[in-house]
Write a protein that holds these residues in place. Sequence first.
Motif, mmCIF file in Angstrom:
data_model
loop_
_atom_site.group_PDB
_atom_site.id
_atom_site.type_symbol
_atom_site.label_atom_id
_atom_site.label_comp_id
_atom_site.label_asym_id
_atom_site.label_seq_id
_atom_site.Cartn_x
_atom_site.Cartn_y
_atom_site.Cartn_z
ATOM 1 N N ARG A 17 0.844 -1.214 0.000
ATOM 2 C CA ARG A 17 0.000 0.000 0.000
ATOM 3 C C ARG A 17 0.873 1.257 0.000
ATOM 4 O O ARG A 17 0.601 2.223 -0.690
ATOM 5 C CB ARG A 17 -0.937 -0.012 1.199
ATOM 6 C CG ARG A 17 -2.159 -0.835 0.980
ATOM 7 C CD ARG A 17 -3.191 -0.596 2.099
ATOM 8 N NE ARG A 17 -3.750 -1.882 2.445
ATOM 9 C CZ ARG A 17 -3.527 -2.592 3.546
ATOM 10 N NH1 ARG A 17 -2.759 -2.114 4.490
ATOM 11 N NH2 ARG A 17 -4.062 -3.767 3.722
ATOM 12 N N GLU A 18 1.896 1.233 0.806
ATOM 13 C CA GLU A 18 2.811 2.389 0.887
ATOM 14 C C GLU A 18 3.497 2.611 -0.467
ATOM 15 O O GLU A 18 3.636 3.740 -0.931
ATOM 16 C CB GLU A 18 3.845 2.161 1.993
ATOM 17 C CG GLU A 18 4.720 3.351 2.273
ATOM 18 C CD GLU A 18 3.948 4.538 2.816
ATOM 19 O OE1 GLU A 18 4.383 5.666 2.550
ATOM 20 O OE2 GLU A 18 2.923 4.362 3.498
ATOM 21 N N GLN A 20 2.294 1.765 -3.383
ATOM 22 C CA GLN A 20 1.281 2.276 -4.306
ATOM 23 C C GLN A 20 1.064 3.784 -4.095
ATOM 24 O O GLN A 20 0.905 4.534 -5.053
ATOM 25 C CB GLN A 20 -0.034 1.512 -4.127
ATOM 26 C CG GLN A 20 -0.015 0.120 -4.707
ATOM 27 C CD GLN A 20 -1.328 -0.628 -4.447
ATOM 28 O OE1 GLN A 20 -2.179 -0.178 -3.681
ATOM 29 N NE2 GLN A 20 -1.463 -1.790 -5.076
ATOM 30 N N LYS A 21 1.087 4.216 -2.830
ATOM 31 C CA LYS A 21 0.953 5.651 -2.544
ATOM 32 C C LYS A 21 2.123 6.428 -3.137
ATOM 33 O O LYS A 21 1.952 7.491 -3.727
ATOM 34 C CB LYS A 21 0.875 5.890 -1.036
ATOM 35 C CG LYS A 21 -0.420 5.484 -0.411
ATOM 36 C CD LYS A 21 -0.396 5.747 1.095
ATOM 37 C CE LYS A 21 -1.669 5.259 1.766
ATOM 38 N NZ LYS A 21 -1.630 5.461 3.223
ATOM 39 N N GLN A 24 1.730 6.579 -6.893
ATOM 40 C CA GLN A 24 0.656 7.514 -7.247
ATOM 41 C C GLN A 24 1.139 8.959 -7.128
ATOM 42 O O GLN A 24 0.868 9.788 -7.993
ATOM 43 C CB GLN A 24 -0.571 7.282 -6.351
ATOM 44 C CG GLN A 24 -1.753 8.167 -6.685
ATOM 45 C CD GLN A 24 -2.284 7.931 -8.084
ATOM 46 O OE1 GLN A 24 -2.198 6.832 -8.638
ATOM 47 N NE2 GLN A 24 -2.818 8.979 -8.672
ATOM 48 N N LYS A 25 1.869 9.264 -6.048
ATOM 49 C CA LYS A 25 2.406 10.620 -5.884
ATOM 50 C C LYS A 25 3.383 10.953 -7.008
ATOM 51 O O LYS A 25 3.403 12.064 -7.525
ATOM 52 C CB LYS A 25 3.088 10.762 -4.519
ATOM 53 C CG LYS A 25 2.120 10.887 -3.378
ATOM 54 C CD LYS A 25 2.849 11.090 -2.060
ATOM 55 C CE LYS A 25 1.863 11.194 -0.912
ATOM 56 N NZ LYS A 25 2.543 11.395 0.374
#
Length: 112
Positions: A17-18, A20-21, A24-25
């Motif tokens: 998840r981290e 993916q964040k 995305q950023k």
Amino acid sequence: MSAQNSKGIQTLLDAEREAQKIVQKAREYRSKRVKDARSEAQKEIDDYRKQKEDEFQKFEKEHTSGNKKAEEDASADADEQVKAIRAAGDKQGQKVVDDLLRIVTDVRPQAP
């Protein structure tokens, strides 16, 4: 072991998840940079276009002023010639008309 496996899986999911964040950023940042680059390029294009348009206007102004001078000179010369022709017409006009009328009305037939 089951709790330890579960905790390991949870850690991996949290890391995913981290990641993916972060991805995305990075995508958002890249999109923003592309938009900024496009707007900056458009601004540079507009500035360059304005500069070249100003140069063209200056060039056109410099070179058309010579044409205006030539037109004015030609117009003045034509006016002088027209005045000379009118003066000659006023001076000799009646004599020419009288000579033409005399020749047309005084017919002398001649045999060939």
